[in-house]
Structures are given as C-alpha cells and as structure tokens.
Design an enzyme around this catalytic site. Structure first.
Site, PDB file in Angstrom:
ATOM      1  N   HIS A 135       4.445  12.688   3.743  1.00 33.09           N
ATOM      2  CA  HIS A 135       4.297  12.991   2.320  1.00 33.09           C
ATOM      3  C   HIS A 135       2.871  12.762   1.843  1.00 33.09           C
ATOM      4  CE1 HIS A 135       8.712  12.920   2.136  1.00 33.09           C
ATOM      5  NE2 HIS A 135       8.601  13.501   0.957  1.00 33.09           N
ATOM      6  N   LYS A 139       2.960   9.001  -3.191  1.00 32.73           N
ATOM      7  CA  LYS A 139       4.403   8.704  -3.232  1.00 32.73           C
ATOM      8  C   LYS A 139       4.637   7.192  -3.282  1.00 32.73           C
ATOM      9  CE  LYS A 139       8.749   9.806  -0.896  1.00 32.73           C
ATOM     10  NZ  LYS A 139       9.431   9.965  -2.194  1.00 32.73           N
TER      11      LYS A 139
HETATM   12  N1  NDP Z   1      14.950  15.138  -5.015  1.00 32.14           N
HETATM   13  C1  NDP Z   1      13.888  15.924  -4.852  1.00 32.14           C
HETATM   14  O1  NDP Z   1      13.998  17.073  -4.389  1.00 32.14           O
HETATM   15  C2  NDP Z   1      12.539  15.406  -5.246  1.00 32.14           C
HETATM   16  C3  NDP Z   1      12.426  14.135  -5.710  1.00 32.14           C
HETATM   17  N2  NDP Z   1      11.208  13.641  -6.072  1.00 32.14           N
HETATM   18  C4  NDP Z   1      11.231  12.287  -6.616  1.00 32.14           C
HETATM   19  O2  NDP Z   1      11.001  12.367  -8.030  1.00 32.14           O
HETATM   20  C5  NDP Z   1      10.326  11.196  -8.476  1.00 32.14           C
HETATM   21  C6  NDP Z   1       9.051  11.601  -9.197  1.00 32.14           C
HETATM   22  O3  NDP Z   1       8.129  12.139  -8.260  1.00 32.14           O
HETATM   23  P1  NDP Z   1       6.687  12.676  -8.694  1.00 32.14           P
HETATM   24  O4  NDP Z   1       6.819  13.742  -9.723  1.00 32.14           O
HETATM   25  O5  NDP Z   1       5.956  12.954  -7.455  1.00 32.14           O
HETATM   26  O6  NDP Z   1       6.098  11.349  -9.386  1.00 32.14           O
HETATM   27  P2  NDP Z   1       5.039  11.280 -10.592  1.00 32.14           P
HETATM   28  O7  NDP Z   1       4.551   9.871 -10.600  1.00 32.14           O
HETATM   29  O8  NDP Z   1       4.058  12.394 -10.500  1.00 32.14           O
HETATM   30  O9  NDP Z   1       5.925  11.566 -11.898  1.00 32.14           O
HETATM   31  C7  NDP Z   1       6.814  10.650 -12.466  1.00 32.14           C
HETATM   32  C8  NDP Z   1       6.607  10.699 -13.970  1.00 32.14           C
HETATM   33  O10 NDP Z   1       7.621   9.924 -14.596  1.00 32.14           O
HETATM   34  C9  NDP Z   1       6.983   9.090 -15.569  1.00 32.14           C
HETATM   35  N3  NDP Z   1       7.826   7.963 -15.899  1.00 32.14           N
HETATM   36  C10 NDP Z   1       7.832   6.714 -15.371  1.00 32.14           C
HETATM   37  N4  NDP Z   1       8.795   5.973 -15.974  1.00 32.14           N
HETATM   38  C11 NDP Z   1       9.388   6.781 -16.905  1.00 32.14           C
HETATM   39  C12 NDP Z   1      10.436   6.584 -17.847  1.00 32.14           C
HETATM   40  N5  NDP Z   1      11.075   5.416 -17.982  1.00 32.14           N
HETATM   41  N6  NDP Z   1      10.798   7.636 -18.633  1.00 32.14           N
HETATM   42  C13 NDP Z   1      10.163   8.809 -18.535  1.00 32.14           C
HETATM   43  N7  NDP Z   1       9.150   9.047 -17.663  1.00 32.14           N
HETATM   44  C14 NDP Z   1       8.776   8.043 -16.854  1.00 32.14           C
HETATM   45  C15 NDP Z   1       5.668   8.729 -14.904  1.00 32.14           C
HETATM   46  O11 NDP Z   1       4.749   8.185 -15.823  1.00 32.14           O
HETATM   47  P3  NDP Z   1       3.561   7.220 -15.239  1.00 32.14           P
HETATM   48  O12 NDP Z   1       2.697   8.100 -14.391  1.00 32.14           O
HETATM   49  O13 NDP Z   1       2.892   6.701 -16.465  1.00 32.14           O
HETATM   50  O14 NDP Z   1       4.238   6.156 -14.433  1.00 32.14           O
HETATM   51  C16 NDP Z   1       5.250  10.102 -14.372  1.00 32.14           C
HETATM   52  O15 NDP Z   1       4.655  10.906 -15.379  1.00 32.14           O
HETATM   53  C17 NDP Z   1      10.110  10.338  -7.209  1.00 32.14           C
HETATM   54  O16 NDP Z   1      11.158   9.404  -7.074  1.00 32.14           O
HETATM   55  C18 NDP Z   1      10.158  11.365  -6.091  1.00 32.14           C
HETATM   56  O17 NDP Z   1      10.520  10.805  -4.863  1.00 32.14           O
HETATM   57  C19 NDP Z   1      10.078  14.386  -5.994  1.00 32.14           C
HETATM   58  C20 NDP Z   1      10.121  15.659  -5.507  1.00 32.14           C
HETATM   59  C21 NDP Z   1      11.362  16.269  -5.075  1.00 32.14           C
HETATM   60  O1  LIG Z   2       8.080  12.049  -3.692  1.00 30.54           O
HETATM   61  C1  LIG Z   2       8.189  13.234  -3.276  1.00 30.54           C
HETATM   62  O2  LIG Z   2       7.250  14.043  -3.324  1.00 30.54           O
HETATM   63  C2  LIG Z   2       9.492  13.653  -2.759  1.00 30.54           C
HETATM   64  N1  LIG Z   2      10.500  12.842  -2.867  1.00 30.54           N
HETATM   65  C3  LIG Z   2      11.818  13.076  -2.385  1.00 30.54           C
HETATM   66  C4  LIG Z   2      12.161  12.113  -1.262  1.00 30.54           C
HETATM   67  O3  LIG Z   2      11.756  10.943  -1.329  1.00 30.54           O
HETATM   68  O4  LIG Z   2      12.879  12.494  -0.332  1.00 30.54           O
HETATM   69  C5  LIG Z   2      12.056  14.517  -2.007  1.00 30.54           C
HETATM   70  C6  LIG Z   2      10.881  15.194  -1.362  1.00 30.54           C
HETATM   71  O5  LIG Z   2      10.718  14.648  -0.090  1.00 30.54           O
HETATM   72  C7  LIG Z   2       9.625  15.019  -2.200  1.00 30.54           C
END
Ligand code: NDP
Ligand SMILES: O=C(O)C1=N[C@H](C(=O)O)C[C@H](O)C1
Length: 251
Positions: A135, A139
């Site tokens: 990744h 992350k």
């Molecule tokens: N299931 C799937 O297919 C996927 C899952 N993911 C998961 O999604 C999550 C987010 O990933 P990613 O977008 O890369 O992370 P980012 O850090 O880019 O985005 C997360 C956002 O959520 C904000 N945030 C934190 N706490 C809160 C809250 N209480 N309420 C609202 N917003 C909040 C963060 O703010 P701040 O930056 O200020 O902390 C940030 O803007 C991770 O757990 C990742 O593993 C990601 C991609 C695919």
């Molecule tokens: O943090 C990410 O980017 C992603 N998070 C999810 C995971 O932890 O499996 C899904 C995907 O891999 C992207």
C-alpha cells in the site's frame, strides 16, 4: 421516484472525496452531507441522511456507527480496524435497531473481492500459503483489512479441509521477518510511495506455485462497490460483512 439521501463521512480523505463525487454523479442518489473531522455528526439527522458511507479512521468509525444505528441511519463502511470485539458491539447496537442495516466491506473493489474468493477456493489444494499486501505509505493500519480478511478466509478453508500446519523450518528470525501471523497464515505488509492498494496471495505445493494478484490503481476501483452497497443496504437489515454478499458470484 425519490432519491436515496446519502452522506459521506471522511469526505476530505483520499477515498471519501472520490465517494462523495460518485454519489453526487449518481442519478438515483442525493449527497445530503459531506462531513469530515470536526464536523458535527448531528448534521446527519438534520439533513435527513438515510445511508452513511464511513471512510474515516479506525479510531472514529465506532462512534460514528453508534450514532447512525441509534438514529436508524444505514451504514456502508470501508473503514478498517475490525476485531471480533468491535463486531460484537456493533451487532448489539443493531439488535436494538432491527430495521437498520450495516455493510462492512474490507474491500469495495470487485477484483479484490474475487481475489479473496479465489484464495479461499485454492487454499486447501496447497501446502503453503502466504499473503503480501502493498500500500501507499500514508496508510494508518497494517496489515490491511483486506489482507487480514483474506488470511482469515484461507485459514478457515484449510481448517475445514483438515490441512496440516504449513511447512516452515525457521528456527531463528529477526522480529517481523516472517510477517504477522493471522490464524496461522503469514501476512507481510509493504508500504511504498507510488503504490495505492495491491495484494498477492502466494500458494505453493510440490513442484508448483500459484500467485493470485490484484492491483487497485485508482480510488475509482472502489466506487461501483460503494454505490452497490448504498443501494442494497437499505433493504438488508442487520450486519453484512463483505461485499460478496451483495454480488451474485455464482450467476
Ligand atoms: N474498504 C475499502 O475498499 C477501502 C477502505 N479504505 C479505508 O478507508 C479509510 C480511509 O482511508 P483514506 O481515505 O486513505 O484515509 P484519509 O486519511 O485520506 O481519509 C480519512 C478522512 O477521514 C477524516 N476523519 C477522521 N476522523 C473523522 C471523524 N470522526 N469524522 C469524519 N471524518 C473523520 C480524516 O481527517 P484527518 O485527516 O484530519 O484525520 C480524513 O480526512 C481507511 O481505514 C482505509 O483503510 C480505503 C480505501 C478502500
Ligand atoms: O487504506 C487503503 O488505501 C485501503 N484500505 C483497505 C484495506 O485496508 O484493506 C482497502 C484497500 O486495500 C485500500
């Protein structure tokens, strides 16, 4: 027909910003709130959200879901960090709100879901199996939720088949050299600038190996799964774990 009222939590994040754009672009959905850290969660009720897409952080997701379930708002969750204890707590909240549905998807991309299914299918035919997830370096969690789930599915398939422990003669190793142990399956995490989300499942038997590899090259890869989850969760009360339950994989 009225549009489904959808909110995104984590809307300024890498995947949340893409999800907000996808909801806005869908003819049958209305983006009623795009919230991030420091926004008031009560906005969800004020705006009449019917479904919340949570793409925040493992530290935030439980508080968000407690609010949503208590207020009858369905959840589509991509945020990682799921343990048995967390799932039990969520099930408890849902029992008190029997009309509400929550989908937790370790991965929303179809290729990743298929990787997990293929790995599960192949697991009992090979002596050895290891998972490598790769990744971007921003992350927060390791191993990835996808790799953790993949390893659990592989381990369950091997246990069901009565597979013996994996061959491994290692007697000395640096800490971490053999990866994390998820139910007996080694899981290795790589964090590298330039990558997004990738996974390999390596399977080995006498004289052959099988590699199942998936690459998410853009956050767009997760969008069809998120939109499917939003449309299906409103008719699926209780907890659904894994997008595969909303896909007709045998069709
Ligand atoms: N299931 C799937 O297919 C996927 C899952 N993911 C998961 O999604 C999550 C987010 O990933 P990613 O977008 O890369 O992370 P980012 O850090 O880019 O985005 C997360 C956002 O959520 C904000 N945030 C934190 N706490 C809160 C809250 N209480 N309420 C609202 N917003 C909040 C963060 O703010 P701040 O930056 O200020 O902390 C940030 O803007 C991770 O757990 C990742 O593993 C990601 C991609 C695919
Ligand atoms: O943090 C990410 O980017 C992603 N998070 C999810 C995971 O932890 O499996 C899904 C995907 O891999 C992207």
């Amino acid at each position: 027909m009225s549009k489904l009222r959808v909110a995104v939590l984590g809307a300024k994040g890498r995947i949340g910003s893409e999800a907000a754009r996808s909801v806005e672009a869908a003819d049958d959905l209305e983006l009623v709130a795009a919230l991030d850290r420091d926004d008031k969660i009560e906005t969800l009720s004020e705006k009449g959200a019917q479904v919340v897409v949570d793409l925040t952080h493992p530290d935030a997701v439980m508080g968000n879901l407690e609010y949503c379930v208590a207020n009858g708002i369905h959840g589509v969750v991509g945020t990682t960090g799921w343990t048995d204890e967390r799932l039990a707590q969520l099930r408890g909240w849902l029992e008190a709100a029997p009309a509400t549905g929550v989908l937790i998807a370790p991965n929303f991309s179809i290729g990743a879901v298929l990787t997990m299914q293929f790995a599960q299918q192949a697991a009992r035919f090979f002596e050895s199996v290891e998972v490598i997830e790769l990744h971007h370096p921003n992350k927060a969690d390791a191993p990835s939720g996808t790799a953790h789930r993949t390893a659990q599915l592989i381990a369950a398939a091997r246990e069901k088949a009565g597979s013996p422990a994996q061959p491994d003669a290692t007697t000395t190793a640096l800490d971490g050299a053999r990866g994390a142990d998820v139910d007996g399956v080694p899981v290795h995490s790589v964090r590298l600038r330039g990558l997004l989300a990738h996974q390999e499942v390596l399977l080995g038997g006498e004289g052959e190996t099988l590699t199942i590899r998936h690459d998410s090259l853009h956050h767009k890869s997760f969008m069809p799964g998120i939109l499917l989850g939003v449309r299906r969760v409103v008719d699926t009360p209780g907890l659904t774990f894994g997008l595969e339950h909303f896909l007709d994989l045998n069709g």
